[in-house]
Design a protein around this motif. Structure first.
Motif, PDB file in Angstrom:
ATOM      1  N   HIS A 438       0.819  -1.216   0.000  1.00 37.19           N
ATOM      2  CA  HIS A 438       0.000   0.000   0.000  1.00 37.19           C
ATOM      3  C   HIS A 438       0.859   1.276   0.000  1.00 37.19           C
ATOM      4  CE1 HIS A 438      -3.417  -2.614   0.758  1.00 37.19           C
ATOM      5  NE2 HIS A 438      -2.833  -3.084   1.862  1.00 37.19           N
ATOM      6  N   PHE A 439       1.893   1.290  -0.840  1.00 30.21           N
ATOM      7  CA  PHE A 439       2.813   2.441  -0.856  1.00 30.21           C
ATOM      8  C   PHE A 439       2.113   3.716  -1.319  1.00 30.21           C
ATOM      9  CE2 PHE A 439       6.034   5.088  -3.001  1.00 30.21           C
ATOM     10  CZ  PHE A 439       6.866   5.325  -1.911  1.00 30.21           C
ATOM     11  N   LYS A 440       1.160   3.577  -2.206  1.00 30.15           N
ATOM     12  CA  LYS A 440       0.441   4.757  -2.710  1.00 30.15           C
ATOM     13  C   LYS A 440      -0.245   5.506  -1.571  1.00 30.15           C
ATOM     14  CE  LYS A 440      -2.808   6.031  -6.389  1.00 30.15           C
ATOM     15  NZ  LYS A 440      -3.659   6.876  -5.580  1.00 30.15           N
ATOM     16  N   ARG A 441      -0.637   4.756  -0.531  1.00 29.70           N
ATOM     17  CA  ARG A 441      -1.296   5.386   0.600  1.00 29.70           C
ATOM     18  C   ARG A 441      -0.392   6.402   1.297  1.00 29.70           C
ATOM     19  NH1 ARG A 441      -2.319   1.368   5.345  1.00 29.70           N
ATOM     20  NH2 ARG A 441      -0.077   1.736   5.454  1.00 29.70           N
ATOM     21  N   PHE A 442       0.906   6.098   1.390  1.00 31.26           N
ATOM     22  CA  PHE A 442       1.851   7.024   2.031  1.00 31.26           C
ATOM     23  C   PHE A 442       1.948   8.322   1.227  1.00 31.26           C
ATOM     24  CE2 PHE A 442       3.352   2.826   3.488  1.00 31.26           C
ATOM     25  CZ  PHE A 442       3.315   3.030   4.851  1.00 31.26           C
ATOM     26  N   ASN A 443       2.038   8.173  -0.086  1.00 28.16           N
ATOM     27  CA  ASN A 443       2.141   9.371  -0.930  1.00 28.16           C
ATOM     28  C   ASN A 443       0.877  10.200  -0.867  1.00 28.16           C
ATOM     29  OD1 ASN A 443       4.750   8.904  -1.830  1.00 28.16           O
ATOM     30  ND2 ASN A 443       4.085   7.641  -3.545  1.00 28.16           N
ATOM     31  N   ASP A 444      -0.268   9.523  -0.909  1.00 32.07           N
ATOM     32  CA  ASP A 444      -1.527  10.255  -0.933  1.00 32.07           C
ATOM     33  C   ASP A 444      -1.847  10.888   0.416  1.00 32.07           C
ATOM     34  OD1 ASP A 444      -1.778   9.469  -3.533  1.00 32.07           O
ATOM     35  OD2 ASP A 444      -3.180   7.822  -3.134  1.00 32.07           O
ATOM     36  N   THR A 445      -1.499  10.185   1.508  1.00 33.22           N
ATOM     37  CA  THR A 445      -1.852  10.662   2.855  1.00 33.22           C
ATOM     38  C   THR A 445      -0.842  11.667   3.392  1.00 33.22           C
ATOM     39  OG1 THR A 445      -2.886   8.516   3.294  1.00 33.22           O
ATOM     40  CG2 THR A 445      -2.457   9.945   5.192  1.00 33.22           C
ATOM     41  N   PHE A 446       0.442  11.340   3.278  1.00 37.74           N
ATOM     42  CA  PHE A 446       1.484  12.163   3.913  1.00 37.74           C
ATOM     43  C   PHE A 446       2.331  12.948   2.911  1.00 37.74           C
ATOM     44  CE2 PHE A 446       0.932   8.289   6.578  1.00 37.74           C
ATOM     45  CZ  PHE A 446       0.252   8.893   7.628  1.00 37.74           C
ATOM     46  N   GLY A 447       2.130  12.703   1.638  1.00 32.94           N
ATOM     47  CA  GLY A 447       2.906  13.444   0.632  1.00 32.94           C
ATOM     48  C   GLY A 447       4.078  12.638   0.104  1.00 32.94           C
ATOM     49  N   HIS A 448       4.596  13.075  -1.045  1.00 27.92           N
ATOM     50  CA  HIS A 448       5.683  12.339  -1.716  1.00 27.92           C
ATOM     51  C   HIS A 448       6.995  12.404  -0.944  1.00 27.92           C
ATOM     52  CE1 HIS A 448       3.673  11.194  -5.474  1.00 27.92           C
ATOM     53  NE2 HIS A 448       2.983  12.325  -5.343  1.00 27.92           N
ATOM     54  N   LEU A 449       7.230  13.469  -0.212  1.00 24.68           N
ATOM     55  CA  LEU A 449       8.468  13.551   0.576  1.00 24.68           C
ATOM     56  C   LEU A 449       8.497  12.469   1.651  1.00 24.68           C
ATOM     57  CD1 LEU A 449       8.898  17.422   1.026  1.00 24.68           C
ATOM     58  CD2 LEU A 449      10.130  15.887  -0.528  1.00 24.68           C
TER      59      LEU A 449
END
Length: 559
Positions: A438-449
């Motif tokens: 679920h890596f996309k969740r990290f980008n969508d929730t907390f941002g790409h950084l």
């Protein structure tokens, strides 16, 4: 100003004198001989005529001075007008035949400028104009009848004889002028040739003198050059060896060891040491040396950061000492060193360190030694810069910039090499592909950084948890791949399972954000599950897909 212009100006001045004298003579004669209205009118007409001639000469004078007269569009009409006025003065104004002298001079200077043909044509024009004016004079002015035409015929014959004389004189003068002009041109050409020859001789003499001076100077330097010849050959051989070393060696340790050996061989010194500079710590450190005595090595290492050496590195100026003072150079104390040379290893971009050579004798070094060591130092500095550049370029080509582990391109090369070795030497080779759940969740929730921080965190955990012989690479996006040489499927499974647990138990923090992450693995092995490198990758990828389908956060192997 050329001759023709001079002739024209002489003719203009002569015409002014002639006009003045003749005009005065005619006026005095008319006043003295006759009185009355007719005499007055005749005198006025003559003065107007002379005024016209004067204006024409003034215009001509201005044109000659401004170099406009000798244009054919101006020259020919003015010349024809002049002849017509002179002939009018002879036929209509009652002037004597000696005025023909003026006409002859005019035709003569015309032949000098326009040539013989034009002057003869001008003479024909003057002859026919003269005849016509003569007839007009007798018929309309003298009121002669055709009965007196015989007298006019005599006048025409007389005029013809005058023009015949003009013709012969003009031809004769033009021939003389032509011969004189040709002789003058030849003389001028000869003079120019003689002048050129003289200049060439003078230049040749000056060149001979200069060459003799240079020859004497060269002879005086020849012995000195011969003395330096053998030294130059030795230097050339040394530089050739160093060039070969720096062009073929791309490892700093190996490069500096090779250079140090060459310096010892060429310089014949007691010791040679290459010292590198640590920019972060601001300190010098012995890197390569031929000193083997433990006590001397301790003294050298403990005292290498003396002010003299640090100053040499900073200002780029070499040290040349044939009588070493131990207080200035504490690293020689107790080592019996009496002479030393030290040159910096620097380029425009970086200060790399120093080359230090030492000798036990006093006055062991000279300027040639210093010059050669300086050249070596410059070449080695450039070589070290090239090695660093090569290493950076190699790193850029093989390392993933975000995670600091190998990239996919380098992984493909290593997989091909390792698979060939495993096949040839008949050992197991395992491969694991990992995907962050679920890596996309990290980008969508907390941002790409934050997503980048997750990737970096997992890469660091993998590097710490695996063997030095194992290879880790970023395969793409959130996928990683692990190559495990000499590892069977069971051992590979145990390794990645242990790694999965480590990752699952860690938390990733970024300011106020705290998150945990899980990963899924697919593992395959040669020769148990595959017979080619592509099949090895495919089987591991299929196993990874099965792990995702099974709920993630697990390890799967091919069925």
């Amino acid at each position: 100003m050329n001759k023709v212009e001079k002739y024209e100006l002489v003719f203009i001045r002569f015409t002014w004198i002639f006009i003045t004298v003749i005009a005065a003579h005619i006026i005095v004669q008319d006043i003295g001989m006759q009185t009355g209205k007719n005499t007055y009118s005749s005198t006025v007409v003559k003065l107007c005529f002379f005024t016209l001639i004067t204006l024409l000469n003034l215009i001509k004078y201005a044109l000659v001075r401004r170099n406009l007269f000798f244009s054919k569009k101006v020259y020919i009409p003015l010349r024809l007008t002049e002849i017509l006025l002179i002939l009018s003065a002879i036929a209509l104004m009652g002037m004597g035949e000696w005025v023909y002298i003026v006409l002859m001079f005019l035709i003569l200077i015309t032949s000098f400028y326009m040539g013989r043909k034009f002057s003869l044509a001008l003479m024909g024009y003057a002859f026919f104009s003269n005849v016509i004016l003569e007839l007009l004079f007798h018929l309309y002015i003298e009121k002669d009848s055709f009965i007196n035409f015989y007298k006019s015929t005599e006048d025409i014959i007389h005029i013809f004889s005058i023009y015949l004389v003009f013709f012969l004189f003009t031809v004769f003068c033009s021939m003389l002028y032509k011969d004189n002009y040709e002789n003058e041109q030849q003389n001028k050409k000869l003079f120019m040739e003689i002048a050129n020859k003289y200049d060439q001789v003078a230049a040749a003499q000056e060149e001979i003198k200069s060459q003799n001076d240079k020859l004497r100077e060269c002879n005086s330097k020849l012995e000195e050059a011969n003395k330096k010849f053998m030294t130059s050959l030795a230097e050339l051989f040394t530089l050739q060896q160093i060039t070969q070393a720096i062009s073929s060696i791309l490892d700093i340790k190996e490069l500096l060891k090779s250079v140090n050996d060459i310096i010892i061989g060429v310089m014949g010194v007691s010791s040679s040491t290459i010292i590198l500079y640590d920019e972060k710590k601001g300190r010098l450190k012995v890197h390569t040396t031929n000193i083997t005595n433990r006590k001397e090595l301790i003294i050298l290492n403990d005292n290498i950061n003396c002010q003299k050496l640090l100053s040499t590195l900073q200002n780029g100026e070499p040290i040349f000492e044939n009588f070493v003072d131990m207080e200035e150079y504490p690293f020689v104390e107790g080592r019996g060193i009496n002479s030393l040379l030290c040159v910096p290893l620097i380029t425009k971009a970086k200060k790399f360190g120093l080359v230090l050579i030492e000798h036990k004798y006093f006055s062991a070094f000279d300027d040639n030694n210093l010059r050669l060591l300086n050249i070596i130092g410059q070449q080695v500095g450039i070589a070290m810069e090239n090695v660093e550049l090569y290493q950076r370029m190699h790193e850029m080509a093989t390392i993933d910039s975000l995670t600091g582990i190998y990239n996919r391109l380098y992984f493909q090369e290593r997989l091909k090499e390792e698979f060939a070795n495993a096949k040839r030497e008949k050992y197991d080779l395992s491969l694991a592909i990992m995907d962050i759940d679920h890596f996309k969740r990290f980008n969508d929730t907390f941002g790409h950084l934050f997503g980048d921080k997750v990737l970096q965190h997992i890469a660091n955990l993998m590097k710490k948890s695996l063997r030095s012989g194992d290879m880790i690479a970023r395969y793409g996006g959130e996928e990683f791949v692990i190559l495990l040489p000499r590892t069977g499927i069971k051992e590979a499974y145990d390794k990645v399972e242990r790694l999965r647990n480590i990752i699952a138990k860690t938390s990733i923090k970024d300011e106020l954000v705290v998150a945990s992450v899980t990963v899924s693995f697919g593992v395959s092995s040669y020769p148990e599950f595959s017979n080619s490198e592509s099949e090895l990758l495919k089987m591991a990828d299929n196993a990874l897909y099965e792990a995702k389908e099974s709920g993630r956060n697990c390890v799967r192997i091919p069925c």
